[in-house]
Scaffold this active site. Sequence first.
Site, short mmCIF file in Angstrom:
data_model
loop_
_atom_site.label_atom_id
_atom_site.label_comp_id
_atom_site.label_asym_id
_atom_site.label_seq_id
_atom_site.Cartn_x
_atom_site.Cartn_y
_atom_site.Cartn_z
N SER A 313 -2.48 2.43 6.88
CA SER A 313 -1.77 2.96 8.14
C SER A 313 -1.09 4.48 8.03
O SER A 313 -1.48 4.95 6.93
CB SER A 313 -0.64 1.96 8.35
OG SER A 313 0.39 2.03 7.21
N TYR A 314 -0.56 4.98 9.02
CA TYR A 314 -0.18 6.30 8.72
C TYR A 314 0.80 6.56 7.64
O TYR A 314 1.77 5.81 7.45
CB TYR A 314 0.64 6.65 10.13
CG TYR A 314 0.72 8.20 10.24
CD1 TYR A 314 -0.34 9.02 10.16
CD2 TYR A 314 2.00 8.56 10.19
CE1 TYR A 314 -0.06 10.56 10.42
CE2 TYR A 314 2.37 10.09 10.24
CZ TYR A 314 1.15 10.92 10.44
OH TYR A 314 1.65 12.55 10.50
#
Length: 598
Positions: A313-314
């Site tokens: 994820s980010y």
Amino acid sequence: MILIVAEKRSVAQAIAKYLGRSYRVQRIHGVPVYSFSYGGREAAALGLSGHIMDFDFAARQNVWTWLPPEELFNATPLLVVRREALDYVKALRALAAKADEVYLALDADVEGEAIAYEAALVVRSVNKRAPIRRVLFNAVTPREITAAFQRPTKLDLKKVEKVFTRMQIDLTLGAAFTRFLTLAVREHLERGQFLSYGPCQTPVLGMVVTRELQRRNFKPEKYYVLKALVEVEGHRIEMSADVRYKSREEAERAAASVRHGVVKTALYKPHEVEPPEPLETVELERRASRWLGINAKKTLDIAEELYRAGYISYPRTETTIYPQTLDLREILRELAETEHGPYAEELLRRGFKPTRGDSDDGAHPPIYPTKGATKAEIMKIFGKAGAQAWAIYDFVVRHFLATLSPPALVEKQKIVAAFGGVEMYAEGQRVMSEGYWRIYPWERQRDKSLPRVSPGAPARAIKVEVVERETEPPPQMTESELLALMKKYGIGTDATMQDHIHTNVKRGYMKLAKGRCVPTDLGIALATALFQHAPELIEPTVRAKIEAALNSIVRNGTPPSKLIAEVKAEFRNYYENLKARREEIKRALQNALNTHRQ
């Protein structure tokens, strides 16, 4: 035509793949553009390369010899296109002129918001009518991308103002003080060399130099402790006295009384060691530096590539709480076919309760794996960087699994024996259940078990010795420790902290050696001069004050112009104090430059 603007080429390509299934690639002004069909319409996805605009002074103000540095406090920086982004801007204009609809799919943080606004300015310069929409996602996966385009939103202009305000403040302060320092010793600098100041960079240097000076000025002192081999109920136990004696004579008198005693305390208490909280950016950088030997900048660079490739994820987040909308069981199923599959399946079978921190930035979830991968797959995709990419990915996976795991269980042990007025003790522990340590070996504690003895049992000292020791200086600052201090004082953001460390390395002010931050003579001279003559420029609390003010733009609607004027006025006073001590600073820096060059 639908125009989609992403922050990087790889994300634009992923969007085309997930929304259009198939796509074709063309180049416009040398920039790759991915064309595909979306919703029965023609679409094109373009990836930028970070900011396409920046703030700068007017041309004459950039001539250092044209005006005194203090005049920059009166200047108003201009928003200009970055030279290295010209081809991206040309490509964006060409596509925007034909667009009926525009989606800004830049990173979902304040920097991404600012870049999205910059892209919107370019679009509007050639197209006044096309609606512009913002899309936000935290992972480059088919589900996240598809959902983001189904629920577009609007640009958050307060976040844009915050970023642009920071850029203007940092440009003004950095340029004014960099020019002052450089011009003060320009005859001692090599061609093209300059002494830089940065509102974040320099306080970071100050913390490292402060620790180094504490080490250098440390005066060791001798002291004495008692060690003994004690027999209790047939067991021989190594014990120590929790007292520091200033002289050997005093220690020897105490040692003479350690002959026959009695067990005062025998504790054997179960203790749970809790798994880590969900992972946020600074902790990823700190732990990678400490345990993997990968510095903070490299860690975040690799994490961003893993994100763009759809594996995690980010990675720029301050959140340590998994949102209820995040399907943790689905992530475990995704990991089932990887090296960590058996452990993931075990969690699925027996159930889990995730750990929870107390931080939520309101924008992004913690860092977690979004795609299962084998080591061979990561090594193949990332080529020369494969080993480090696997190390970071493997760490993110293990950390995620650890947050869903049971605690480790140990028995804390302590035996205290009283010998008249002297107490000797021993501490140990027995691992009863490894819990999350099975998947997270970096926090595993050693098993150093003590025997079972009874309170009141006789204790006999078989051997007693006096050990001479010296107090030790504080250790060199580690990068992990420095990142923690930067977070404490609000120096930089989760996206930029590692850059401020790296800038000091590039400028020759410090070195990174085996995870430790070592200032150079030049760095020490610069920091010392500022501490002595303008401490406000280097004290970490000053930057924290600016960051708090910047946050007020988003939270309270503080006008940027008011904030910029206040900061400039404050630092103009600091500049005048520094200017009054120019000769003293010049001498200190000259000596350091001469030493640095040798």
